[in-house]
Design a protein around this motif. Structure first.
Motif, PDB file in Angstrom:
ATOM      1  N   ALA A  38       0.852  -1.192   0.000  1.00 45.08           N
ATOM      2  CA  ALA A  38       0.000   0.000   0.000  1.00 45.08           C
ATOM      3  C   ALA A  38       0.886   1.239   0.000  1.00 45.08           C
ATOM      4  O   ALA A  38       2.072   1.164   0.327  1.00 45.08           O
ATOM      5  CB  ALA A  38      -0.920   0.004   1.227  1.00 45.08           C
ATOM      6  N   GLU A  39       0.280   2.356  -0.368  1.00 44.77           N
ATOM      7  CA  GLU A  39       0.995   3.628  -0.345  1.00 44.77           C
ATOM      8  C   GLU A  39       0.282   4.576   0.602  1.00 44.77           C
ATOM      9  O   GLU A  39      -0.956   4.660   0.594  1.00 44.77           O
ATOM     10  CB  GLU A  39       1.035   4.234  -1.758  1.00 44.77           C
ATOM     11  N   ALA A  40       1.050   5.281   1.420  1.00 44.69           N
ATOM     12  CA  ALA A  40       0.496   6.287   2.322  1.00 44.69           C
ATOM     13  C   ALA A  40       0.545   7.650   1.626  1.00 44.69           C
ATOM     14  O   ALA A  40       1.591   8.046   1.110  1.00 44.69           O
ATOM     15  CB  ALA A  40       1.302   6.336   3.618  1.00 44.69           C
ATOM     16  N   ILE A  96       6.040   5.097   1.641  1.00 49.49           N
ATOM     17  CA  ILE A  96       5.941   6.513   2.005  1.00 49.49           C
ATOM     18  C   ILE A  96       6.654   7.323   0.928  1.00 49.49           C
ATOM     19  O   ILE A  96       7.746   6.937   0.483  1.00 49.49           O
ATOM     20  CB  ILE A  96       6.609   6.733   3.388  1.00 49.49           C
ATOM     21  N   ASN A  97       6.045   8.417   0.497  1.00 51.62           N
ATOM     22  CA  ASN A  97       6.687   9.280  -0.501  1.00 51.62           C
ATOM     23  C   ASN A  97       7.754  10.150   0.169  1.00 51.62           C
ATOM     24  O   ASN A  97       7.481  10.792   1.183  1.00 51.62           O
ATOM     25  CB  ASN A  97       5.639  10.167  -1.180  1.00 51.62           C
ATOM     26  N   ILE A  98       8.942  10.158  -0.417  1.00 53.43           N
ATOM     27  CA  ILE A  98      10.060  10.911   0.162  1.00 53.43           C
ATOM     28  C   ILE A  98      10.502  11.995  -0.827  1.00 53.43           C
ATOM     29  O   ILE A  98      10.894  11.689  -1.952  1.00 53.43           O
ATOM     30  CB  ILE A  98      11.254   9.970   0.477  1.00 53.43           C
ATOM     31  N   PHE A 125      10.002   3.195   0.614  1.00 53.28           N
ATOM     32  CA  PHE A 125      10.052   4.611   0.251  1.00 53.28           C
ATOM     33  C   PHE A 125       9.840   4.734  -1.258  1.00 53.28           C
ATOM     34  O   PHE A 125      10.426   3.970  -2.033  1.00 53.28           O
ATOM     35  CB  PHE A 125      11.413   5.235   0.606  1.00 53.28           C
ATOM     36  N   GLU A 126       9.022   5.702  -1.672  1.00 52.18           N
ATOM     37  CA  GLU A 126       8.879   6.023  -3.090  1.00 52.18           C
ATOM     38  C   GLU A 126       9.641   7.311  -3.363  1.00 52.18           C
ATOM     39  O   GLU A 126       9.438   8.314  -2.679  1.00 52.18           O
ATOM     40  CB  GLU A 126       7.385   6.197  -3.464  1.00 52.18           C
ATOM     41  N   ILE A 127      10.509   7.254  -4.352  1.00 52.09           N
ATOM     42  CA  ILE A 127      11.304   8.434  -4.710  1.00 52.09           C
ATOM     43  C   ILE A 127      11.233   8.634  -6.221  1.00 52.09           C
ATOM     44  O   ILE A 127      11.027   7.676  -6.962  1.00 52.09           O
ATOM     45  CB  ILE A 127      12.771   8.277  -4.265  1.00 52.09           C
ATOM     46  N   ILE A 155      10.677   3.441  -7.501  1.00 51.90           N
ATOM     47  CA  ILE A 155      10.852   4.657  -8.295  1.00 51.90           C
ATOM     48  C   ILE A 155       9.475   5.125  -8.754  1.00 51.90           C
ATOM     49  O   ILE A 155       8.765   4.398  -9.452  1.00 51.90           O
ATOM     50  CB  ILE A 155      11.785   4.406  -9.483  1.00 51.90           C
ATOM     51  N   ASP A 156       9.109   6.328  -8.327  1.00 54.42           N
ATOM     52  CA  ASP A 156       7.759   6.866  -8.539  1.00 54.42           C
ATOM     53  C   ASP A 156       7.721   7.721  -9.800  1.00 54.42           C
ATOM     54  O   ASP A 156       8.749   8.276 -10.216  1.00 54.42           O
ATOM     55  CB  ASP A 156       7.403   7.736  -7.322  1.00 54.42           C
ATOM     56  N   ASP A 157       6.543   7.833 -10.389  1.00 56.95           N
ATOM     57  CA  ASP A 157       6.311   8.768 -11.501  1.00 56.95           C
ATOM     58  C   ASP A 157       7.288   8.564 -12.641  1.00 56.95           C
ATOM     59  O   ASP A 157       7.734   9.536 -13.273  1.00 56.95           O
ATOM     60  CB  ASP A 157       6.399  10.230 -11.009  1.00 56.95           C
ATOM     61  N   LEU A 176       9.343  -0.232 -10.066  1.00 49.86           N
ATOM     62  CA  LEU A 176       9.265   0.979 -10.883  1.00 49.86           C
ATOM     63  C   LEU A 176       7.788   1.278 -11.131  1.00 49.86           C
ATOM     64  O   LEU A 176       7.037   0.404 -11.580  1.00 49.86           O
ATOM     65  CB  LEU A 176      10.024   0.742 -12.197  1.00 49.86           C
ATOM     66  N   LYS A 177       7.378   2.503 -10.808  1.00 46.95           N
ATOM     67  CA  LYS A 177       5.979   2.888 -10.972  1.00 46.95           C
ATOM     68  C   LYS A 177       5.848   3.799 -12.178  1.00 46.95           C
ATOM     69  O   LYS A 177       6.427   4.890 -12.217  1.00 46.95           O
ATOM     70  CB  LYS A 177       5.469   3.617  -9.709  1.00 46.95           C
ATOM     71  N   ILE A 178       5.062   3.355 -13.154  1.00 49.61           N
ATOM     72  CA  ILE A 178       4.840   4.150 -14.364  1.00 49.61           C
ATOM     73  C   ILE A 178       3.868   5.273 -14.037  1.00 49.61           C
ATOM     74  O   ILE A 178       2.795   5.033 -13.473  1.00 49.61           O
ATOM     75  CB  ILE A 178       4.278   3.269 -15.493  1.00 49.61           C
TER      76      ILE A 178
HETATM   77 MG    MG Z   1       3.947   7.798  -4.710  1.00 52.96          MG
END
Ligand code: MG
Ligand code: C2E
Ligand code: MG
Ligand code: MG
Length: 268
Positions: A38-40, A96-98, A125-127, A155-157, A176-178
């Protein structure tokens, strides 16, 4: 439009006044049809302006340097919420987004590692890549420190900012998140499917799992599934919800065919 000056002033006390809260959004494994993690996502309940979303206050918090304290609060809150999920028998990684600037903030890195070392709940962590490119030497070093503390790195975005394959292959990331900009119009655009498919192949070649964010329709899910996308996240499955609703969601979808039930819900 909200006045940035006023918001900046209000933001500095928002953590202490208890105005911040988190919502959780599941990531679902496409093949197993189960919640993978999950993502916060942070929200600010402003006393007079109501709900403010992160795109409207995270940049201000970065400018005022309140972001350090806010993110440490977020990590601690996620750990507390993780204890509830664990009590329910659902031990999933919460990401968690960092912000990029924190990746070269030695004090933040030290404090975050202390907090994480004191618990055994699974964290991630998502960066973004853009944040690595700003100061690659210290960002990569600190991401390795986080990974050594057992933190999963995603890796976000991906594709939305500055990308460098030279850095991508050096990052200790498993996921890796597209970016949703390539996913939202996936089935009505000519180019997005080509970009998404080649990104999935690239990530797999680098031995990373791929998540597509912004999955809103069964058609997008079907195409992503054919393309071999590992995980999806988006309104089709669930909007971000507060911890009590998220716990209920996890209870309701224990081992069920999640994606199918989401599809049914979506069509209803
Ligand atoms: Mg994110
Ligand atoms: P993100 O990490 O890429 O998060 C995805 C955003 O897409 C979230 O917006 C989420 O609510 C939204 N979203 C999820 N599914 C769908 C969908 O199916 N369709 C559409 N159209 N949107 C969807 P949100 O919550 O407003 O967050 C925006 C950004 O703010 C996040 O992007 C993240 O970069 C940042 N953010 C959120 N929480 C934090 C935090 O605690 N710290 C930091 N530094 N940044 C945060
Ligand atoms: Mg994202
Ligand atoms: Mg995004």
């Amino acid at each position: 439009m909200v006045d940035a000056m006023v918001l900046k002033r209000d933001l500095s006390g928002a953590v202490d006044r208890g105005e911040l809260f988190l919502q959780y959004q599941p990531k679902v494994n496409v093949r197993r049809q189960q919640v993978a993690s999950a993502e916060a996502l942070l929200r600010w309940r402003h006393p007079t302006r109501g709900l403010i979303l992160p795109n409207d206050f995270i940049p201000l918090a970065e400018a005022t340097r309140d972001i350090d304290r806010m993110t440490l609060w977020t990590i601690e809150q996620v750990i507390a919420d993780q204890q509830l999920l664990r009590a329910d028998g659902r031990d999933i990684t919460v990401f968690i987004n960092i912000s990029g600037q924190l990746l070269s903030n030695a004090k933040f890195v030290k404090r975050a590692c202390e907090i994480v070392s004191a618990t055994d709940v699974p964290l991630g962590f998502e960066i973004t890549e853009t944040s690595v490119i700003r100061d690659p030497v210290s960002a990569i070093a600190n991401l390795n420190i986080f990974a050594d503390h057992g933190i999963a790195i995603a890796i976000d975005d991906y594709g939305a900012g500055l990308s460098s394959l030279a850095y991508l292959k050096q990052l200790p990331a498993r996921e890796l998140k597209i970016d949703k900009m390539f996913v939202l119009q996936l089935t009505s655009s000519n180019r997005d499917p080509l970009i998404v498919r080649s990104t999935i192949d690239l990530a797999h070649a680098l031995e990373m799992e791929v998540t597509a964010e912004g999955v809103e329709t069964p058609a997008a899910l079907a195409l992503l599934s054919v393309m071999g996308c590992d995980m999806i996240q988006g309104y089709l499955i669930s909007r971000p919800v507060e911890i009590e609703a998220f716990r209920q969601y996890m209870r309701d979808h224990k081992d069920a065919a999640l994606v199918d039930s989401a599809r049914a819900t979506f069509r209803a």
